[in-house]
Design a protein around this motif. Structure first.
Motif, PDB file in Angstrom:
ATOM      1  N   TRP A 492       0.863  -1.175   0.000  1.00 37.33           N
ATOM      2  CA  TRP A 492       0.000   0.000   0.000  1.00 37.33           C
ATOM      3  C   TRP A 492       0.902   1.228   0.000  1.00 37.33           C
ATOM      4  CZ3 TRP A 492      -5.451  -0.169   0.407  1.00 37.33           C
ATOM      5  CH2 TRP A 492      -5.981  -1.457   0.591  1.00 37.33           C
ATOM      6  N   LYS A 505      -6.972  15.370   9.208  1.00 38.94           N
ATOM      7  CA  LYS A 505      -6.203  14.695  10.252  1.00 38.94           C
ATOM      8  C   LYS A 505      -5.938  13.231   9.891  1.00 38.94           C
ATOM      9  CE  LYS A 505      -5.979  14.753  15.006  1.00 38.94           C
ATOM     10  NZ  LYS A 505      -6.754  14.041  15.965  1.00 38.94           N
ATOM     11  N   ASP A 506      -6.948  12.606   9.374  1.00 41.18           N
ATOM     12  CA  ASP A 506      -6.685  11.241   8.907  1.00 41.18           C
ATOM     13  C   ASP A 506      -7.453  10.981   7.619  1.00 41.18           C
ATOM     14  OD1 ASP A 506      -9.130  11.191  10.022  1.00 41.18           O
ATOM     15  OD2 ASP A 506      -8.537   9.993  11.745  1.00 41.18           O
ATOM     16  N   ALA A 507      -7.008   9.933   6.943  1.00 42.84           N
ATOM     17  CA  ALA A 507      -7.610   9.640   5.653  1.00 42.84           C
ATOM     18  C   ALA A 507      -7.607   8.141   5.423  1.00 42.84           C
ATOM     19  CB  ALA A 507      -6.800  10.324   4.555  1.00 42.84           C
ATOM     20  N   ILE A 509      -7.182   5.322   2.828  1.00 42.61           N
ATOM     21  CA  ILE A 509      -6.672   5.222   1.461  1.00 42.61           C
ATOM     22  C   ILE A 509      -7.471   4.172   0.711  1.00 42.61           C
ATOM     23  CG2 ILE A 509      -4.372   6.212   1.629  1.00 42.61           C
ATOM     24  CD1 ILE A 509      -3.262   3.619   2.382  1.00 42.61           C
ATOM     25  N   TRP A 528      -1.430  -2.306   7.991  1.00 40.09           N
ATOM     26  CA  TRP A 528      -2.613  -2.445   8.837  1.00 40.09           C
ATOM     27  C   TRP A 528      -2.294  -2.177  10.296  1.00 40.09           C
ATOM     28  CZ3 TRP A 528      -7.184  -2.211   6.852  1.00 40.09           C
ATOM     29  CH2 TRP A 528      -7.391  -2.622   5.535  1.00 40.09           C
ATOM     30  N   ASN A 533      -8.625   1.385  11.493  1.00 36.23           N
ATOM     31  CA  ASN A 533      -9.678   0.390  11.217  1.00 36.23           C
ATOM     32  C   ASN A 533      -9.091  -1.005  11.051  1.00 36.23           C
ATOM     33  OD1 ASN A 533      -8.356   0.889   8.893  1.00 36.23           O
ATOM     34  ND2 ASN A 533     -10.169   1.100   7.601  1.00 36.23           N
TER      35      ASN A 533
ATOM     36  N   ILE B  62     -11.767  -2.880   1.801  1.00 37.47           N
ATOM     37  CA  ILE B  62     -11.574  -1.589   2.455  1.00 37.47           C
ATOM     38  C   ILE B  62     -10.093  -1.277   2.479  1.00 37.47           C
ATOM     39  CG2 ILE B  62     -13.627  -1.659   3.917  1.00 37.47           C
ATOM     40  CD1 ILE B  62     -11.676  -2.563   6.202  1.00 37.47           C
ATOM     41  N   GLY B  63      -9.781   0.004   2.613  1.00 44.03           N
ATOM     42  CA  GLY B  63      -8.381   0.391   2.746  1.00 44.03           C
ATOM     43  C   GLY B  63      -8.113   0.820   4.162  1.00 44.03           C
ATOM     44  N   PRO B  64      -6.860   0.841   4.566  1.00 45.37           N
ATOM     45  CA  PRO B  64      -6.542   1.253   5.924  1.00 45.37           C
ATOM     46  C   PRO B  64      -6.807   2.737   6.134  1.00 45.37           C
ATOM     47  CG  PRO B  64      -4.550   0.857   4.669  1.00 45.37           C
ATOM     48  CD  PRO B  64      -5.676   0.412   3.814  1.00 45.37           C
ATOM     49  N   LYS B  65      -7.320   3.050   7.318  1.00 49.07           N
ATOM     50  CA  LYS B  65      -7.561   4.449   7.678  1.00 49.07           C
ATOM     51  C   LYS B  65      -6.375   4.908   8.511  1.00 49.07           C
ATOM     52  CE  LYS B  65     -11.120   7.265   9.838  1.00 49.07           C
ATOM     53  NZ  LYS B  65     -12.295   7.211  10.722  1.00 49.07           N
ATOM     54  N   LEU B  66      -5.629   5.899   7.973  1.00 45.77           N
ATOM     55  CA  LEU B  66      -4.368   6.273   8.612  1.00 45.77           C
ATOM     56  C   LEU B  66      -4.376   7.747   8.964  1.00 45.77           C
ATOM     57  CD1 LEU B  66      -2.189   4.428   5.999  1.00 45.77           C
ATOM     58  CD2 LEU B  66      -2.526   3.684   8.340  1.00 45.77           C
ATOM     59  N   SER B  67      -3.583   8.097   9.953  1.00 48.24           N
ATOM     60  CA  SER B  67      -3.472   9.511  10.309  1.00 48.24           C
ATOM     61  C   SER B  67      -2.559  10.205   9.300  1.00 48.24           C
ATOM     62  CB  SER B  67      -2.904   9.641  11.718  1.00 48.24           C
ATOM     63  OG  SER B  67      -1.564   9.275  11.709  1.00 48.24           O
ATOM     64  N   ASN B  68      -2.692  11.524   9.170  1.00 47.22           N
ATOM     65  CA  ASN B  68      -1.915  12.219   8.144  1.00 47.22           C
ATOM     66  C   ASN B  68      -0.417  12.110   8.414  1.00 47.22           C
ATOM     67  OD1 ASN B  68      -1.958  13.792  10.366  1.00 47.22           O
ATOM     68  ND2 ASN B  68      -2.635  15.685   9.346  1.00 47.22           N
ATOM     69  N   LEU B  71       0.660   8.879   7.109  1.00 49.04           N
ATOM     70  CA  LEU B  71       0.662   8.913   5.644  1.00 49.04           C
ATOM     71  C   LEU B  71       1.898   9.643   5.122  1.00 49.04           C
ATOM     72  CD1 LEU B  71      -3.095   9.490   4.979  1.00 49.04           C
ATOM     73  CD2 LEU B  71      -1.719   7.632   4.062  1.00 49.04           C
ATOM     74  N   MET B  72       2.257  10.738   5.789  1.00 51.08           N
ATOM     75  CA  MET B  72       3.442  11.477   5.346  1.00 51.08           C
ATOM     76  C   MET B  72       4.692  10.634   5.511  1.00 51.08           C
ATOM     77  SD  MET B  72       3.007  15.324   6.621  1.00 51.08           S
ATOM     78  CE  MET B  72       1.375  15.880   6.898  1.00 51.08           C
ATOM     79  N   MET B  74       4.819   7.439   5.642  1.00 51.70           N
ATOM     80  CA  MET B  74       4.748   6.358   4.654  1.00 51.70           C
ATOM     81  C   MET B  74       5.297   6.827   3.323  1.00 51.70           C
ATOM     82  SD  MET B  74       1.170   4.347   4.935  1.00 51.70           S
ATOM     83  CE  MET B  74       1.073   3.767   3.265  1.00 51.70           C
ATOM     84  N   ALA B  75       4.845   8.035   2.930  1.00 49.30           N
ATOM     85  CA  ALA B  75       5.266   8.572   1.641  1.00 49.30           C
ATOM     86  C   ALA B  75       6.771   8.790   1.620  1.00 49.30           C
ATOM     87  CB  ALA B  75       4.532   9.872   1.377  1.00 49.30           C
ATOM     88  N   TRP B  78       8.439   4.837   2.575  1.00 46.14           N
ATOM     89  CA  TRP B  78       8.102   3.674   1.751  1.00 46.14           C
ATOM     90  C   TRP B  78       8.028   4.036   0.279  1.00 46.14           C
ATOM     91  CZ3 TRP B  78       3.710   0.918   4.984  1.00 46.14           C
ATOM     92  CH2 TRP B  78       4.275   0.461   6.194  1.00 46.14           C
ATOM     93  N   ILE B  82       4.243  11.749  -3.608  1.00 46.89           N
ATOM     94  CA  ILE B  82       3.465  12.874  -3.111  1.00 46.89           C
ATOM     95  C   ILE B  82       3.410  13.922  -4.205  1.00 46.89           C
ATOM     96  CG2 ILE B  82       3.263  14.697  -1.406  1.00 46.89           C
ATOM     97  CD1 ILE B  82       4.679  13.076   0.546  1.00 46.89           C
TER      98      ILE B  82
END
Lengths: 855, 84
Positions: A492, A505-507, A509, A528, A533, B62-68, B71-72, B74-75, B78, B82
């Motif tokens: 991912w 704040k969160d998203a 994907i 995960w 979630n 479903i996709g994982p719900k991540l905090s910003n 995510l940053m 990760m970008a 990994w 962006i």
């Protein structure tokens, strides 16, 4: 053959032993430990048996040995355990042994008696010494000041008992009262003093005078060897009447009285002689102790092997007592259960025994036919033993029934690991078990009574496998102390730009564009672990896995029942029980499992067909419930409620067939038996001879109907009439119970496998909570204080990890796995109503005796 | 279908070797049967468990719900893209 899959084939044997050779032969068989003797004189009580005298002699020897052992332990002499295993001595050697023990015991008793009397003597002398010393103080005190206090007690008439303590002036001063003042001195237990004093006061109406002083050093009680505290006392009184009274009271309080001279010179002289006598006694006592010690040290070297010898002899005579005497009195007859495979080695052992006894007639071992159910004997090794014990704890298998233990070797650790899946926790368990396995020999030699340790040690191989599987499932769950490993790179990626991220704040994907379209190769994607979630995703996965594994294991169990039916030649049961059972299970629950796989494969985020988008994916559970209730699925929006074409019709068919299996299981077998019985009874009215054949056949059917083979002592053909109806009723009831159990069981057992999901969820959550609540607190501090905090927090976290997550969670997962095996798996094929083969083996007997001795 | 051949073939082959090939080369002895059973069951259980996990992720619903923040990171770490 000879493996763990079924218990060993057993046979009942008759054994003819020549009287002279019997002892040696039984001794050899005891070393071998493969023969279970049956009691041939069950109604003869223990005192009327043939070798009761020998058993009694052995008991006596054992008593003497225990006495010796007690004495050795009292002196803290180490008993050498060379680990050697002496053979059972010949009967004639028994006399030598007896003589040795007798001599030793007498010697010891004599030494002890001497020592005791010496000690008593010593005690008396010490007490006298103390009396002399303490009373001297009283007398000295009295010489100075007592006359002031007790002038009226002085005796002017100067009798010979006239005491010095009052002094010249005292005598003169109290001249008028003609008193004869006597005294007794003695020693009494310190705790008795207050009562003693009160009693004296009351009994003598205050006319006596008691002085006492404590002896500081404790004295040894010669009888018990305890240390006791005592006090010296001296009592002054007047007149003979009081004297007898005082003496009586002293006697009643177990005070020891000692004569005490009146004049100081005499006392000094007495003290001198006491001192020299004490010294003499001390040397004698030392010599006695030395002698005792030498005797005990010599005995301690041999006592273990003596114990083994005596216990072996006793076990042999106990066994010989089970035998029958032949009419000619020259031969002993035994009956025993023997594993067929070991007949050869038993014959060999018998031959060895005969040679040893010098007898010329070889013993005869005859196989016998019997209708009795033979014992269940599973030959285990150190690896399989623990698993067999897990199965046997539920119930010992019937004779030659399919043994679940070999399957449990893998399924047990695996199901455990599904609940306990964590690479870190699994590693801890694995290393602990590995330590026990590698250090097996030294740990085994160190026998402890610690029950918990013994349980762990006994199940070390089970623990090892449990640890290994937990590591594997931990890798699949991608969980190491609640953290993930990102070995292959997450599949991912983040697709949001900086602006978006700054504003939100969160998203979530979207799998449509953030997912690389192929899954992480091994286990759960590391992304995960950060997701809020995560549980939604993991629950869906783990629940499905639980059901898949559960249905697989239950199917496996039902298939194992097929091997049972085939082995016992119950072809009828295959058609009337096995087939409907397997159809029922497959058509309902295996179908549900199939639906899960279909759902995994067909619904996807990038689907072009909008009916296959994630939003349209139907819930498996709802689908299954609708299927069983024959409810048509309702389409919502553009979605198709069915996963594939013709699903509705197929599902109806499956449920109908599965439901038809219920009456099949319930009625087919009893009806079949009933019809056969009718057939058997029809000719009965016409011709008696015909019954012999058909009746036998009907009986055979009945036997297979009543699960456990009916004891063959029953008459071959059953009496007609009311009895039959009762039997039929029983068969119907039995079949009803069995069917209800199976049908309801399939539902409840499938649901029961959800515990795999529940426990693994609980385990993962608990370890995550522990990390975020404890370890993270240590990691968040900065500066030098941060180092200290991490150090302390790590210790706390490590302790909690081992005690709660590994030990407690491990225990609970273990118990749930045990339940899954006993109830959900074994109920499909295992009756477990047999009894264990308990051979006559010295090894077992000695172990039992040793452990009961330790208690 | 989110399905990649290499890991599938690799794992299936790995457990096939354990569960099908190895049982044939177990040395003869009284415990041969147990050894074979242990190998086969190990392979079966481990393979099915891996397979379930793989298939459950093939087509994520479903996709994982991540905090910003995540995510940053990760970008950054990994190698995600962006756009600005």
């Amino acid at each position: 053959m000879g493996s763990l899959f079924r218990s060993e084939e057993m046979t009942l044997c008759q054994l003819f032993l020549q009287s002279e050779a019997a002892y040696a032969c039984v001794s050899e068989l005891g070393e071998l430990g493969l023969v279970q003797f049956r009691d041939l004189n069950p109604d003869v009580n223990a005192f009327q048996r043939k070798f009761v005298n020998e058993v009694r002699r052995c008991d006596e020897m054992e008593r003497k040995l225990r006495y010796l052992e007690k004495e050795i332990k009292k002196d803290n002499i180490p008993m050498t355990d060379t680990g050697e295993n002496p053979e059972a001595p010949q009967p004639r050697e028994m006399i030598d042994l007896e003589a040795t023990f007798e001599k030793l015991e007498n010697e010891l008793r004599e030494v002890n008696m001497n020592a005791e009397s010496l000690k008593r003597n010593f005690l008396e002398l010490t007490e006298v010494k103390h009396i002399l010393r303490k009373t001297q103080v009283f007398f000295d005190e009295a010489a100075q000041g007592s006359l002031v206090s007790y002038p009226q007690m002085a005796d002017p008439s100067r009798e010979e008992e006239q005491v010095q303590l009052l002094g010249e002036e005292g005598m003169r001063a109290g001249g008028q009262a003609a008193l004869k003042l006597g005294f007794v001195a003695g020693v009494i237990l310190r705790e008795r003093i207050p009562a003693f004093e009160r009693m004296l006061w009351r009994a003598c109406r205050g006319n006596v005078f008691l002085r006492q002083a404590e002896i500081e050093t404790p004295l040894e009680d010669p009888a018990t060897g305890d240390e006791v505290y005592k006090s010296v006392f001296i009592i002054f009184f007047q007149g003979d009447q009081l004297k007898t009274r005082v003496r009586k009271i002293c006697e009643g309080f177990r005070a020891s009285l000692y004569p005490c001279r009146e004049t100081p010179a005499d006392r000094r002289e007495m003290a001198m002689s006491v001192m020299t006598r004490i010294e003499d006694l001390n040397t004698v006592l030392g010599q006695t102790q030395d002698h005792r010690h030498r005797v005990l040290v010599a005995a301690a070297k041999n006592i273990k092997s003596w114990f083994i010898k005596v216990r072996k002899i006793k076990a042999i005579y106990h066994t010989l007592n089970l035998f029958n005497l032949d009419v000619t009195q020259k031969c002993l007859i035994a009956e025993c259960w023997v594993p067929v495979l070991d007949m050869e080695s038993i014959q060999l052992a018998l031959r060895r025994g005969t040679e040893r006894s010098g007898s010329s007639v070889p013993p005869i071992l005859n196989r016998m036919d019997t209708f009795e159910e033979p014992p269940t004997y599973n030959r285990t090794n150190k690896f399989t033993k623990a698993f067999q014990a897990l199965v046997d704890a539920y119930g010992v298998a019937n004779y030659r029934e399919v043994n679940p233990a070999p399957y449990a070797i893998i399924t047990f650790p695996f199901l455990f690991a599904v609940m306990f899946g964590d690479l870190g926790h699994g590693l801890i368990m694995f290393l602990f078990a590995l330590y026990m396995v590698l250090k097996e020999k030294p740990l085994q030699a160190k026998k402890t009574d610690n029950e918990i340790w013994n349980i762990f040690f006994g199940g070390r191989y089970c623990l090892l496998l449990m640890g290994m599987f937990s590591m594997y499932t931990g890798i699949i769950y991608n969980d190491v102390f609640s953290k993930s490993l990102n070995v292959f790179g997450s599949h991912w990626s983040s697709v949001y730009d900086m602006n978006y991220l700054m504003r939100n704040k969160d998203a979530t994907i979207d799998p449509k564009d953030a997912y690389s379209s192929t899954p992480y190769p091994v286990g759960v994607d590391p992304v995960w672990q950060f997701a809020s979630n995560k549980i939604v995703f993991l629950n869906a996965f783990k629940m499905k896995v639980s059901i898949i594994l559960g249905v697989a294991q239950m199917l496996f169990g039902v298939i194992l029942s097929l091997w049972n039916y085939r082995y016992f030649g119950k072809r009828l049961d295959i058609y009337l029980l096995f087939i409907p059972q397997i159809i029922f299970l497959c058509f309902l629950f295996l179908y549900m499992v199939l639906l899960m796989f279909i759902k995994w494969v067909s619904y996807e985020a990038t689907a072009t067909d909008e009916r296959l988008l994630p939003t349209c994916a139907p819930s498996i559970l709802i689908t299954f419930i609708n299927m069983v209730l024959f409810k048509p699925a309702e389409p919502s929006g553009n979605c198709d409620p069915y996963m594939y074409g013709g699903q509705g019709g197929l599902q109806k068919l499956l449920v109908v067939v599965a439901l038809l299996c219920v009456p099949w299981m319930l009625l087919a077998k009893p009806l079949y038996i009933m019809r056969n019985q009718r057939k058997a009874h029809l000719p009965l009215n016409n011709h008696v001879n015909a019954v012999e054949e058909n009746g036998g056949a009907a009986h055979a059917d009945l036997e297979s109907g009543v699960q456990n083979a009916a004891p063959a002592q029953q008459p071959a053909h059953k009496p007609a009439g009311g009895h039959d109806e009762e039997d039929l009723q029983e068969i119907f009831i039995h079949s009803g119970i069995h069917t209800i159990e199976y049908v309801l069981g399939s539902v409840s057992h499938t649901a029961s496998y959800l515990r795999l999901w529940a426990l693994s969820l609980a385990h993962a959550q608990l370890s995550e909570v522990l990390w975020s609540m404890v370890m993270r607190m240590g990691l968040q501090r900065e500066g030098w204080f941060g180092g200290v905090a991490v150090f302390l927090m790590f210790a706390f976290w490590a302790v909690l990890t081992v005690s709660i997550l590994v030990l407690m969670e491990g225990l609970s997962a273990f118990l749930h796995t045990l339940r899954l095996h006993w109830v959900e798996f074994q109920s499909k094929f295992y009756s477990g109503a047999g009894y264990t083969f308990s051979p006559f083996a010295f090894e077992v007997i000695l172990e039992q005796a040793a452990s009961s001795n330790d208690d | 279908m989110g399905f990649s051949f290499i890991p599938f073939i690799f794992f299936t082959a790995l457990w096939a070797v354990v569960g099908i090939v190895l049982p044939f080369v177990v040395p003869k002895g009284p415990n041969r049967g147990i050894f074979q059973l242990v190998l086969m069951l190990t392979a079966a259980t481990c393979w099915i468990f891996w397979l379930c996990c793989y298939m459950a992720q093939m087509n994520p619903l479903i996709g994982p719900k991540l905090s910003n923040r995540t995510l940053m990171l990760m970008a950054k770490n990994w190698g995600g893209k962006i756009p600005n």
